[in-house]
Enzyme design. Structure first.
Site, PDB file in Angstrom:
ATOM      1  N   TYR A  31       0.833  -1.210   0.000  1.00 30.52           N
ATOM      2  CA  TYR A  31       0.000   0.000   0.000  1.00 30.52           C
ATOM      3  C   TYR A  31       0.858   1.247   0.000  1.00 30.52           C
ATOM      4  O   TYR A  31       2.044   1.226   0.320  1.00 30.52           O
ATOM      5  CB  TYR A  31      -0.915   0.027   1.222  1.00 30.52           C
ATOM      6  CG  TYR A  31      -0.209  -0.098   2.561  1.00 30.52           C
ATOM      7  CD1 TYR A  31      -0.220  -1.291   3.262  1.00 30.52           C
ATOM      8  CD2 TYR A  31       0.461   0.980   3.129  1.00 30.52           C
ATOM      9  CE1 TYR A  31       0.411  -1.412   4.477  1.00 30.52           C
ATOM     10  CE2 TYR A  31       1.105   0.864   4.350  1.00 30.52           C
ATOM     11  CZ  TYR A  31       1.077  -0.332   5.022  1.00 30.52           C
ATOM     12  OH  TYR A  31       1.703  -0.463   6.228  1.00 30.52           O
ATOM     13  N   GLU A  35       0.087   4.781   1.853  1.00 35.00           N
ATOM     14  CA  GLU A  35      -0.940   5.305   2.753  1.00 35.00           C
ATOM     15  C   GLU A  35      -0.528   6.663   3.296  1.00 35.00           C
ATOM     16  O   GLU A  35       0.610   6.841   3.725  1.00 35.00           O
ATOM     17  CB  GLU A  35      -1.134   4.314   3.902  1.00 35.00           C
ATOM     18  CG  GLU A  35      -2.341   4.602   4.775  1.00 35.00           C
ATOM     19  CD  GLU A  35      -2.535   3.526   5.833  1.00 35.00           C
ATOM     20  OE1 GLU A  35      -3.561   2.844   5.804  1.00 35.00           O
ATOM     21  OE2 GLU A  35      -1.635   3.387   6.677  1.00 35.00           O
ATOM     22  N   HIS A  44       7.160  -7.042  11.989  1.00 35.48           N
ATOM     23  CA  HIS A  44       7.014  -6.149  10.833  1.00 35.48           C
ATOM     24  C   HIS A  44       5.627  -5.548  10.746  1.00 35.48           C
ATOM     25  O   HIS A  44       5.361  -4.694   9.924  1.00 35.48           O
ATOM     26  CB  HIS A  44       7.381  -6.859   9.536  1.00 35.48           C
ATOM     27  CG  HIS A  44       6.351  -7.839   9.057  1.00 35.48           C
ATOM     28  ND1 HIS A  44       5.832  -8.841   9.831  1.00 35.48           N
ATOM     29  CD2 HIS A  44       5.727  -7.965   7.862  1.00 35.48           C
ATOM     30  CE1 HIS A  44       4.962  -9.542   9.139  1.00 35.48           C
ATOM     31  NE2 HIS A  44       4.868  -9.042   7.938  1.00 35.48           N
TER      32      HIS A  44
END
Lengths: 532, 466
Positions: B232, B234, B432
């Site tokens: 993504y 973002e 992560h």
């Protein structure tokens, strides 16, 4: 945890493919499967043999199964008797419909907004009634693919509150004007092929006689209006019943395609896979059934539709219900036209080897099929394109016509000249290197292990025949002998032979091919001398 | 897997709770463990891990080859040459061979030590980059939809010969060789970006010749694209600052500050490199007499041809991913510049840091008092080096390496710093983010996209049309 799981594939399907030793997804599968499972239109350009069938087969099967499971669990009381009601998927945006599908209205008083009902009438004599609650209304019958404004198509027949009947944009006086509180009866007689209307029980006479080309086309009840509100009555008893006419809601299932598809709790197909040839269709069908091995609750029904198979079998399969249809364009279109195959519930349309399909489509069937599947539907039909190339103008046109904001998966790239050209020179002196004189070597031009397995589908027959059988080589030289007068050169005059390969050939292959050429040239020369 | 199925209680006999946040796994849990295992969980995560184990022990057959994450930690501990323990970080979940969130270090000095592509993952150098801006939420709110749409228009998602930044084969070769230096040379990256990138954006042992032409073919049209799955770009807003000094060092000085987080990897090229290596190594395993508990744990001796080949190809793929993230940073800067009519320099859109969470690195660590050279596999796990470590940039010497942990759609992301404790216990690694509580397939069946969209709408997140 299988690598296929990372793509989102369910365990049952993974189990089936692991049995075939599919442990790692191929590049095209890795790229395409998540995108397809995501729900958008996807265009895939990849070479044959790269795992394309898996790339669309696995996600389509999974989504069909999920859909069927969803239907089972929500237990929609989809009774085996047909319900006729106003169709939320077949209307203009501004038309609002009540929960029971019986009343509709539109506050837009600038445009004519329309809505059709769910059933196509093919045979028999049926009627429905509309009570005008408010506004300007036009009622009548139209084909499923006609425009939503009633009366402006040649397959659309209406009668409006201004006292005019409308067809193909021609407005003529008919009957009388009507207004709030009036109940208009709409009659369709498919035996005599006439359409007539009544106002508050008074028969206004035949409005239209259907032309012969309307024969195979189903007509649906249609209401449209401007700033209007109307209530429809499809189930009996009618306010003003007309002799000989049955209310649409009580239709005989054999008189409507929706009926034949709903008998025996049947399921209309959810996925259609189009292939250009029968062989490819069969191959894809086989793959799909393998993937399907462990799926159940419910099981997914897959059927093959190609020419040359007993039609009765195929009809029976359709009667019982098919979830995924795999077939050739010709055969499937044939069934659709004959009303045997209901395409109005498809969620998936897959065009495999689309460039081939497009070449065979000499009557523009594909756009027509696409229109029939998608017209009047508010829900998405996911369209997938698999082609060896996505860049020819014809394919591009088809993409534009059929898909909606598609995502590209192009693993092949444009046809282009590579930046570097590699030269390899292999010198053969026919007087020194006498391997060509051995017939065994000359005909064995390819290393069997390194060649892809011929499945009889993807390669042409002509090549393998020469290699496998020795006498055939003679046949070829015979052919060349016949062609000889057209050849401008004599084999003996050939000083140097330049062989061009599309990809850097393996050394052995190059050598064998060179030797084979020399062998044939000598054969020709020998035959020529014999002829003299 | 030739093990007799134990009951859940027997399995639990091998697991021992060490303290409030960790468990240890005794050798014997699976066959051939060379070292113990260890995993870090809180109560919620503990429940997930143990439930998985429970349903596994109840199954009569291995449907879909599924192994619970704890078992995978054990299988990794059985690999030759592994050091200390096989580590499971909090967001651990089942993966291909190695679990995702599994860290394993191998002693380069031992001839039997191995390298395994499963320990890196298919998406080599999948990582996260955080870019700061001078903007506040109040600046962005009125143009929220336009900004989201601009970002969406600038950064291509799909595969195909339609990347915005033009690249030819020769460019790809260079990108694979020199990583972020390529972007710098072409003008897509700022010099400061290189400073604030793990490995300075380039792994020196990369060799494009070891990357197959098939991988390059897949990689060429995808350069500069985002990719599907959990990738993504973002736009984020700073919600809370827990340590002002550290945050200021990173360039984050107020609540409401707008940042951009880009999560992406090496796309098809990385996948192909991993696939090629797995196939190669399976062949080498019989030759070198390496036996593992799981076919998916294909590996090769680090110093063998296959091992070296993979490491060089992996480094090239890692470089590719950094070039990819740099390209997207460039496009993000352009997108913002267009909407706010200021240059990216004026908006101070610097890269805070770029971390990798799918990679294998040669690092020096203290093991039992001696300094050893280890090959650390981090799959779904981020490096987190402490303050004063020589490998982290000058700017962060006092504070420690920034660690970017991405959240899932609609939840928060976090920026942390590395600590000495982490260095000692997990070879300087941490989670992560966005680990999966449900497998991809389960979430298809249990999460309704309508609900997800509605929740996002309710929380005022902008969604571009797609």
């Amino acid at each position: 945890m299988s690598a296929f799981e990372e793509l989102g594939i369910c365990p049952e399907i993974i189990q089936a493919v692991e049995e075939d030793d599919w442990l790692l997804p191929t590049p095209v599968q890795q790229e395409a499967v998540p995108l397809i499972l995501g729900g958008g239109d996807v265009l895939v350009a990849a070479e044959t043999g790269s795992g394309k069938t898996g790339a669309f087969g696995l996600p389509c099967l999974q989504i069909v199964h999920e859909t069927l499971r969803g239907k089972c669990s929500t237990r929609k009381a989809n009774a085996s008797n047909l319900k006729c009601e106003l169709n939320l998927n077949d209307k203009d945006m501004f038309v609002l419909v009540t929960e029971d599908g019986m009343e509709c209205k539109s506050e837009d008083d600038k445009r004519w907004n329309g809505i059709r009902a769910t059933l196509d009438i093919m045979k028999g004599k049926y009627m429905f009634e509309v009570e005008v609650v408010e506004g300007m209304v036009r009622v009548g019958w139209s084909a499923g693919f006609a425009k939503l404004e009633l009366g402006i198509d040649d397959k659309s027949f209406g009668y409006g509150s201004t006292g005019k009947k409308s067809w193909n944009r021609k407005f003529e006086d008919y009957g009388e004007p009507f207004e709030e509180g009036d109940i208009i009866g709409c009659m369709l007689d498919r035996e005599k092929q006439t359409i007539s209307f009544s106002k508050n029980g008074r028969d206004l006479g035949v409005a239209y006689k259907l032309s012969p080309d309307m024969q195979g086309i189903g007509l649906k009840p249609h209401i449209c209006g401007k700033g209007f509100m109307a209530a429809a009555k499809f189930d009996g008893p009618m306010e003003y019943p007309v002799e000989g006419y049955v209310p649409v809601g009580e239709i005989d299932p054999t008189h409507t395609p929706q009926g034949t598809s709903q008998a025996k709790g049947k399921r209309p197909p959810l996925c259609m896979i189009l292939e250009p040839t029968r062989d490819l269709a069969e191959q894809t069908y086989k793959c799909m059934t393998t993937f399907n091995k462990y799926l159940d609750n419910p099981t997914v029904r897959i059927t093959l539709f190609v020419g040359g198979i007993d039609e009765k079998e195929q009809f029976r399969a359709l009667e019982e219900g098919v979830d995924i249809v795999v077939g050739t364009l010709q055969k499937l279109m044939d069934y659709v036209r004959r009303g045997k195959l209901d395409v109005t519930h498809l969620k998936f349309l897959v065009l495999d080897e689309a460039d081939d399909l497009q070449k065979k489509d000499d009557r523009k069937e594909i756009p027509r099929l696409n229109a029939q599947i998608k017209r009047g539907r508010r829900d998405r039909v996911q369209t997938l394109f698999f082609s060896a190339t996505l860049h020819t103008p014809e394919v591009k046109q088809m993409i534009e016509d059929i898909t909606d904001r598609p995502i590209w998966v192009d693993l092949k790239g444009k046809d282009s000249v590579p930046e570097t050209v590699h030269h390899v020179a292999l010198y053969i002196d026919p007087y020194q290197d006498l391997q060509w004189s051995d017939q065994e070597i000359a005909v064995r031009a390819k290393m069997p292990k390194e060649q892809p397995e011929l499945d009889g589908v993807h390669s042409k027959q002509s090549m393998s025949a020469i290699d496998s059988r020795h006498p055939e080589a003679l046949k070829l030289s015979e052919k060349i002998k016949i062609m000889k007068p057209k050849m401008a050169w004599k084999p003996r005059d050939v000083k140097c032979l330049l062989l061009c390969f599309a990809t850097a050939g393996r050394q052995r292959q190059v050598q064998d091919s060179a030797r084979r050429c020399i062998y044939y040239l000598n054969m020709i020369e020998a035959n020529r001398r014999k002829a003299i | 897997m030739s093990e007799i199925k134990r009951s859940f209680n027997d399995e639990m006999g091998f697991l021992k709770r060490e303290d409030t946040t960790s468990y240890s796994i005794r050798p014997g849990f699976v066959q051939g463990m060379n070292v113990p295992g260890k995993f870090y969980v809180n109560d919620q995560l503990e429940r997930l891990m143990l439930d998985e184990l429970r349903s596994f022990s109840r199954q009569s057959n291995n449907a879909g080859g599924f192994l619970p994450a704890v078992k995978q930690i054990g299988n990794v501990a059985a690999l030759p040459g592994i050091v200390k323990h096989s580590i499971g970080l909090p967001d651990i979940h089942s993966g291909y061979g190695f679990a995702i969130g599994n860290v394993a270090a191998f002693d380069m000095g031992l001839p039997e030590a191995v390298v395994s592509p499963g320990g890196v993952g298919f998406d080599i150098n999948c990582g996260v980059r955080l870019v700061r801006t001078n903007l506040l939420f109040s600046d962005v709110l009125p143009v929220k939809e336009t900004l989201a749409q601009s970002l969406f228009d600038h950064i291509p998602v799909g595969v195909g010969s339609m990347g915005i930044i033009p690249t030819k084969e020769q460019d790809l070769e260079e990108a694979l060789q020199i990583g972020i230096d390529y972007s710098l040379r072409e003008g897509y990256a700022w010099p400061e970006d290189k400073e604030h990138c793990e490995e300075y954006g380039r792994m020196l042992n990369a060799d494009p010749g070891k990357v197959s032409s098939r991988a390059k073919k897949r990689g060429l049209p995808q350069l500069g694209t985002l990719g599907a799955g959990n990738h993504y770009a973002e736009i984020q807003v700073v919600d809370e600052i827990y340590d002002e000094f550290v945050a200021k060092k990173m360039g984050i000085d107020q609540k409401g500050q707008v940042c951009v987080m880009i999560h992406s990897g090496s796309r098809g090229l990385g996948h192909q490199v991993a696939t090629d290596a797995l196939v190669d190594m399976e062949r080498a395993m019989t030759r070198d007499n390496i036996r593992t508990n799981d076919r998916q744990l294909a590996c090769a001796r680090i110093h063998s041809d296959e091992g070296q080949h993979y490491l060089k190809a992996m480094s090239a793929a890692a470089n590719y991913a950094w070039v990819n993230r740099s390209s997207m940073t460039f496009l993000t800067r352009q997108a913002f510049a267009k909407v706010f009519n200021q240059s990216p320099e004026d908006l101070d859109m610097h890269v805070i840091y770029d971390v990798s969470h799918n990679i294998a690195k040669v690092e020096e660590h203290q093991v039992d008092g001696t300094c050893k050279q280890l090959l650390v596999h981090r799959k779904g796990s981020t490096r987190a080096f402490p303050p004063h470590h020589p490998l982290i940039p000058v700017d962060y010497q006092l504070t420690g390496q920034p660690v970017i942990v991405g959240g899932t759609m609609g939840t928060c992301s976090y920026v942390l710093t590395g600590t000495d404790k982490g260095m000692r216990e997990t070879f300087g690694s941490t989670c992560h983010g966005a680990g999966r509580a449900l497998s991809r397939n389960k979430s298809r069946n249990n999460l309704d996209y309508g609900d997800v969209l509605k929740r996002l709408e309710d929380s005022q997140d902008a969604l571009p049309r797609s």
